[in-house]
Scaffold this active site. Structure first.
Site, PDB file in Angstrom:
ATOM      1  CG  ASN A  16      40.064  29.899  14.882  1.00 11.21           C
ATOM      2  OD1 ASN A  16      40.655  29.322  15.781  1.00 11.21           O
ATOM      3  ND2 ASN A  16      39.261  29.261  14.032  1.00 11.21           N
ATOM      4  CG  HIS A 111      39.949  22.900   6.249  1.00  9.70           C
ATOM      5  ND1 HIS A 111      38.936  23.559   5.584  1.00  9.70           N
ATOM      6  CD2 HIS A 111      39.716  21.570   6.084  1.00  9.70           C
ATOM      7  CE1 HIS A 111      38.125  22.662   5.028  1.00  9.70           C
ATOM      8  NE2 HIS A 111      38.576  21.445   5.326  1.00  9.70           N
TER       9      HIS A 111
END
Length: 217
Positions: A16, A111
């Site tokens: 990410n 998440h």
């Protein structure tokens, strides 16, 4: 308009982090990476970041006697870099309440589930075991409780009957790489406001986040 300065915290490969770095790599981008901090010197993401000439530092948790000491060193490094927004990207250390409150509404996490469902470890496995048909990922502002805080954006991912944990995790990760930069872009534009414990999005912001949705239309 000044570019939003990002501090990205990693502990591993930092996929990410790479998605954010690619999204904000041009001089006219709304945000820029001020610093990447790893909690371990062996994090694979550091090698990639250094190859891109991104500013990197290690705040090794093993060098600190307790969480408060570690958090203080981390806080100092972020402030030294002039960070406006802290982005957790596979950061595997629990942050203490003092750190989280010091960066309140300037600290976000991604998440791999549709929160508030399936908090904690192995959320993809939890989703499969629960028999849900839709899972996904969530970007939220961080609060002291684990995987809690105002939700900024979510992307949905279908759960296939033949999925195992790894297959589902891989598809969710693809959605994460779309959603995280989109959320940071909106924050940089001033299109995200926290009111109490809910996020208010500027007009059209929700539609832009929906473009990250992995479901067929």
């Amino acid at each position: 308009m000044a570019r939003l300065k990002l501090g990205i915290l990693i502990s591993g490969r930092g996929s990410n982090m790479q998605a954010l770095a690619r999204a904000f790599s041009t001089p006219d981008a709304a945000a820029e990476i001020a610093v990447i901090v790893s909690s371990t010197p062996a994090a694979a993401g550091l090698d990639w970041a250094r190859q891109q000439d991104l500013p990197c530092h290690v705040v090794d948790h093993r060098d600190h006697a307790d969480r408060d000491s570690f958090d203080a060193a981390l806080d100092a490094r972020l402030r030294e870099a002039g960070v406006d927004l802290v982005c957790l990207a596979g950061f595997m250390r629990l942050l203490g309440d003092t750190f989280v409150e010091a960066w309140r509404d300037r600290l976000i996490n991604i998440h791999p589930s549709l929160l508030p469902a399936f908090k904690g470890r192995h959320p993809q496995r939890q989703a499969i075991e629960a028999g849900v048909q839709i899972s996904g990922c969530t970007v939220h502002f961080v609060r002291p409780a684990m995987d809690a805080g105002p939700i900024v954006g979510q992307a949905a991912v279908p759960v296939h009957a033949e999925d195992d944990e790894n297959a589902l995790a891989g598809r969710i990760l693809e959605a994460e790489h779309r959603l995280y930069p989109a959320v940071v872009q909106l924050i940089a534009e001033g299109a995200v406001t926290v009111c109490g414990e809910r996020v208010v999005l500027a007009p059209m912001a929700r539609e832009r986040l929906n473009a990250c949705n992995g479901l067929p239309h």
